[in-house]
Design a protein around this motif. Sequence first.
Motif, PDB file in Angstrom:
ATOM      1  N   PHE A  17       0.035   5.302  -0.297  1.00 46.55           N
ATOM      2  CA  PHE A  17      -0.877   5.406   0.958  1.00 46.55           C
ATOM      3  C   PHE A  17      -0.491   5.755   2.042  1.00 46.55           C
ATOM      4  CE2 PHE A  17      -3.883   2.754  -2.048  1.00 46.55           C
ATOM      5  CZ  PHE A  17      -4.984   2.776  -2.149  1.00 46.55           C
TER       6      PHE A  17
ATOM      7  N   GLU B 279      -6.248  11.401   0.302  1.00 42.17           N
ATOM      8  CA  GLU B 279      -6.551  10.727  -0.547  1.00 42.17           C
ATOM      9  C   GLU B 279      -6.396   8.976  -0.485  1.00 42.17           C
ATOM     10  OE1 GLU B 279      -5.125  12.383  -4.185  1.00 42.17           O
ATOM     11  OE2 GLU B 279      -6.356  14.417  -3.183  1.00 42.17           O
ATOM     12  N   ARG B 280      -5.648   8.665  -0.183  1.00 44.83           N
ATOM     13  CA  ARG B 280      -5.176   7.766  -0.193  1.00 44.83           C
ATOM     14  C   ARG B 280      -4.785   6.976   1.219  1.00 44.83           C
ATOM     15  NH1 ARG B 280      -2.936   5.040  -5.759  1.00 44.83           N
ATOM     16  NH2 ARG B 280      -3.779   6.183  -7.227  1.00 44.83           N
TER      17      ARG B 280
ATOM     18  N   THR C 200      -7.098  -3.684  -7.474  1.00 42.35           N
ATOM     19  CA  THR C 200      -6.143  -3.671  -6.229  1.00 42.35           C
ATOM     20  C   THR C 200      -6.206  -4.228  -5.314  1.00 42.35           C
ATOM     21  OG1 THR C 200      -6.163  -0.882  -6.586  1.00 42.35           O
ATOM     22  CG2 THR C 200      -5.093  -2.143  -4.732  1.00 42.35           C
TER      23      THR C 200
ATOM     24  N   VAL D 201     -10.201  11.126   4.217  1.00 46.98           N
ATOM     25  CA  VAL D 201     -10.384  11.400   3.181  1.00 46.98           C
ATOM     26  C   VAL D 201     -10.866  12.157   2.522  1.00 46.98           C
ATOM     27  CG1 VAL D 201     -11.414  10.394   0.937  1.00 46.98           C
ATOM     28  CG2 VAL D 201     -10.242   8.653   3.003  1.00 46.98           C
TER      29      VAL D 201
ATOM     30  N   ARG E  74       2.245   2.392  -3.235  1.00 49.46           N
ATOM     31  CA  ARG E  74       0.844   2.779  -4.014  1.00 49.46           C
ATOM     32  C   ARG E  74       0.283   4.266  -3.567  1.00 49.46           C
ATOM     33  NH1 ARG E  74       1.877  -2.374  -4.987  1.00 49.46           N
ATOM     34  NH2 ARG E  74       1.294  -3.208  -6.727  1.00 49.46           N
TER      35      ARG E  74
ATOM     36  N   LEU F  95       0.534  -1.076   0.161  1.00 52.45           N
ATOM     37  CA  LEU F  95       0.220   0.018   0.249  1.00 52.45           C
ATOM     38  C   LEU F  95       0.771   1.093  -0.161  1.00 52.45           C
ATOM     39  CD1 LEU F  95      -2.420  -1.626   2.477  1.00 52.45           C
ATOM     40  CD2 LEU F  95      -2.754  -0.839   0.100  1.00 52.45           C
TER      41      LEU F  95
ATOM     42  N   PHE G 172      -8.809   0.260   3.628  1.00 54.94           N
ATOM     43  CA  PHE G 172      -7.905   1.398   2.629  1.00 54.94           C
ATOM     44  C   PHE G 172      -8.757   1.790   2.269  1.00 54.94           C
ATOM     45  CE2 PHE G 172      -7.418  -2.548   0.095  1.00 54.94           C
ATOM     46  CZ  PHE G 172      -7.815  -1.720  -1.162  1.00 54.94           C
ATOM     47  N   TYR G 173      -8.548   2.896   1.829  1.00 50.83           N
ATOM     48  CA  TYR G 173      -9.526   3.904   0.857  1.00 50.83           C
ATOM     49  C   TYR G 173      -8.712   4.508   0.122  1.00 50.83           C
ATOM     50  CZ  TYR G 173     -13.293   2.367   4.206  1.00 50.83           C
ATOM     51  OH  TYR G 173     -13.642   1.552   4.814  1.00 50.83           O
ATOM     52  N   GLN G 174      -9.296   4.762  -1.423  1.00 52.47           N
ATOM     53  CA  GLN G 174      -8.492   5.434  -2.011  1.00 52.47           C
ATOM     54  C   GLN G 174      -9.349   6.987  -2.578  1.00 52.47           C
ATOM     55  OE1 GLN G 174      -6.866   3.508  -5.562  1.00 52.47           O
ATOM     56  NE2 GLN G 174      -6.963   4.841  -6.401  1.00 52.47           N
TER      57      GLN G 174
ATOM     58  N   LEU H 296     -11.236  -0.182  -7.011  1.00 55.04           N
ATOM     59  CA  LEU H 296     -10.688  -1.408  -5.983  1.00 55.04           C
ATOM     60  C   LEU H 296     -10.239  -2.593  -5.755  1.00 55.04           C
ATOM     61  CD1 LEU H 296     -12.630   0.969  -3.372  1.00 55.04           C
ATOM     62  CD2 LEU H 296      -9.818   0.799  -4.292  1.00 55.04           C
TER      63      LEU H 296
END
Length: 211
Positions: A94, A144-145, A184, A139, A92, A89, A171-173, A181
């Motif tokens: 996060f 944002e991540r 991912t 968020v 990427r 994560l 996890f939140y994006q 998602l």
Amino acid sequence: EKDNKRIHRGDIIGVEGHPGRSRRGELSIFPTRIQVLAPCLHMIPKGFSGIKELESRYRQRYLDLICNNATYNVFRTRAKIIKYLRNFLEDRGFMEVETPILTCLPGGANAKPFVTFHNAMNITQYLRVAPELYLKQLVIGGLERVFEIGRNFRNEGVDTSHNPEFTACEFYQAYADYNELMNTTETLLSEMVKAITGSYKISYHNSGEKD
């Protein structure tokens, strides 16, 4: 012979000597000095039989680790999973965060919470059932991540595959739909299994035992 009489199964000993092979060809140490470092005060099961009764294994995990090599491997695999999750994560973009465990209103999942009382604030509080709502607030605030690997608590049933307290990763994006998602998550799980086991196929049993 004198040393053998004072050493018992389960003792932790220190040995001074030189390496060599026994009559059977096993790599060993020919001792010149033996010292008991930590005696075992309770008889443990023999290595070839181990502990088979599940309740004893879960209640006396230290004994399970001593007698069953498979349990030690479970601990190592779990540590590798947590490490891989975090690296995957973070690579990427996060950010790992920590959200409150004590909450005024339980939310984020349909589950029965544990209830406690905050003496200083004179209010009833709950152990969180999920970190979802706090992560979504972050968020909204511009992170944002985000992700969290932490403990959740649900005051519900207990068996060998369900524990009232457990570790979960959420996890939140921002600006990603369910398709992204899903991709991912699929990449995360498949590549994690490959990295840890060397294959995309694993053996799994609900009780932790092989069929």
